[in-house]
Design a protein around this motif. Structure first.
Motif, PDB file in Angstrom:
ATOM      1  N   ALA A 168       0.903  -1.270  -0.164  1.00 57.76           N
ATOM      2  CA  ALA A 168      -0.182   0.011  -0.111  1.00 57.76           C
ATOM      3  C   ALA A 168       0.739   1.339   0.057  1.00 57.76           C
ATOM      4  N   GLY A 169       2.086   1.217   0.574  1.00 54.11           N
ATOM      5  CA  GLY A 169       2.692   2.425   0.679  1.00 54.11           C
ATOM      6  C   GLY A 169       3.591   2.814  -0.471  1.00 54.11           C
ATOM      7  N   LEU A 170       3.666   1.817  -1.257  1.00 55.38           N
ATOM      8  CA  LEU A 170       4.635   1.895  -2.497  1.00 55.38           C
ATOM      9  C   LEU A 170       4.476   3.206  -3.163  1.00 55.38           C
ATOM     10  N   PRO A 171       3.098   3.350  -3.729  1.00 57.55           N
ATOM     11  CA  PRO A 171       2.929   4.502  -4.458  1.00 57.55           C
ATOM     12  C   PRO A 171       3.447   5.822  -3.848  1.00 57.55           C
ATOM     13  N   LYS A 172       3.100   6.094  -2.740  1.00 56.56           N
ATOM     14  CA  LYS A 172       3.662   7.302  -2.087  1.00 56.56           C
ATOM     15  C   LYS A 172       5.056   7.266  -1.915  1.00 56.56           C
ATOM     16  N   LEU A 173       5.888   6.230  -1.922  1.00 56.74           N
ATOM     17  CA  LEU A 173       7.397   6.280  -1.933  1.00 56.74           C
ATOM     18  C   LEU A 173       7.894   6.632  -3.258  1.00 56.74           C
ATOM     19  N   LEU A 174       7.065   6.133  -4.435  1.00 60.09           N
ATOM     20  CA  LEU A 174       7.813   6.276  -5.845  1.00 60.09           C
ATOM     21  C   LEU A 174       7.297   7.617  -6.012  1.00 60.09           C
ATOM     22  N   LEU A 175       6.291   8.215  -5.610  1.00 61.55           N
ATOM     23  CA  LEU A 175       5.860   9.664  -5.965  1.00 61.55           C
ATOM     24  C   LEU A 175       6.163  10.904  -5.262  1.00 61.55           C
ATOM     25  N   LYS A 176       7.093  10.339  -4.252  1.00 59.87           N
ATOM     26  CA  LYS A 176       7.303  11.304  -3.158  1.00 59.87           C
ATOM     27  C   LYS A 176       8.484  12.286  -3.774  1.00 59.87           C
ATOM     28  N   ARG A 177       8.218  13.521  -3.679  1.00 62.98           N
ATOM     29  CA  ARG A 177       9.373  14.539  -4.206  1.00 62.98           C
ATOM     30  C   ARG A 177      10.320  14.583  -3.057  1.00 62.98           C
ATOM     31  N   ARG A 178      11.460  15.058  -3.509  1.00 61.07           N
ATOM     32  CA  ARG A 178      12.649  15.201  -2.468  1.00 61.07           C
ATOM     33  C   ARG A 178      12.520  16.824  -2.399  1.00 61.07           C
ATOM     34  N   LYS A 179      12.971  17.326  -1.228  1.00 62.93           N
ATOM     35  CA  LYS A 179      12.864  18.437  -0.881  1.00 62.93           C
ATOM     36  C   LYS A 179      14.287  18.997  -1.174  1.00 62.93           C
TER      37      LYS A 179
END
Length: 181
Positions: A168-179
């Motif tokens: 479930a958390g994979l899409p968030k990790l893949l789409l998370k932008r780096r600051k």
């Protein structure tokens, strides 16, 4: 049947078919092969060597070669490497090479260079000699009409196959932008 090119001698259709089979098969790293008596074709990697498609398989960690027996026949369909569409279908005679023979050594030298992710690296040729079959699919003549419908066989069960849902958390990790720093 012959074809004529402007300013050239008539060309034999068999020669044109042979050139098409060789060029298409040589450039494609994957062919669909249906052995005698098999209900569906199977995608197999190969190399073109000395006028035939050479395959390795039927051993641990290698591709299965069902329905391909020495002296039997097979139907080969070649796809485009660029677009994946079907280019040509042809019939072949299956020839199993004897382990350690001159023909086997030459085919294995070509296959070795194209084998990706071999589990045993340089020792794979010894494993192939002990546990696998090396086959040549030698063209028997002209081309066949391209088949209709799906050629795919159901994948062979394997522990390497994953059919689990994505975490479930994979899409968030893949789409998370780096600051920015």
């Amino acid at each position: 049947m012959t074809s004529e090119l402007p300013g050239k001698a008539p060309l034999d259709q068999a020669l044109l078919d042979r050139a098409l089979v060789e060029e298409a098969t040589k450039k494609s790293g994957l062919v669909w092969v249906r052995g005698a008596g098999e209900p569906a074709a199977r995608a197999l990697w190969h190399v073109w060597h000395e006028g035939a498609a050479c395959l390795i398989g039927d051993g641990p960690g290698e591709q299965p070669l069902p329905g391909l027996v020495h002296g039997g026949s097979a139907e080969v369909t070649v796809r485009s490497k660029d677009k994946g569409g079907r280019l040509v279908s042809w019939t072949a005679t299956v020839v199993e090479l004897a382990s350690g023979s001159e023909a086997w050594e030459a085919a294995v030298a070509e296959l070795k260079g194209k084998r990706l992710n071999a589990p045993d690296g340089e020792a794979m040729t010894g494993r192939w000699a002990r546990e696998c079959r090396v086959l040549r699919l030698e063209p028997t003549g002209g081309v066949l009409p391209l088949p209709d419908g799906d050629l795919a066989a159901r994948p062979v069960p394997s522990p390497a196959t994953t059919r689990e849902p994505a975490p479930a958390g994979l899409p968030k990790l893949l789409l998370k932008r780096r600051k920015p720093k």
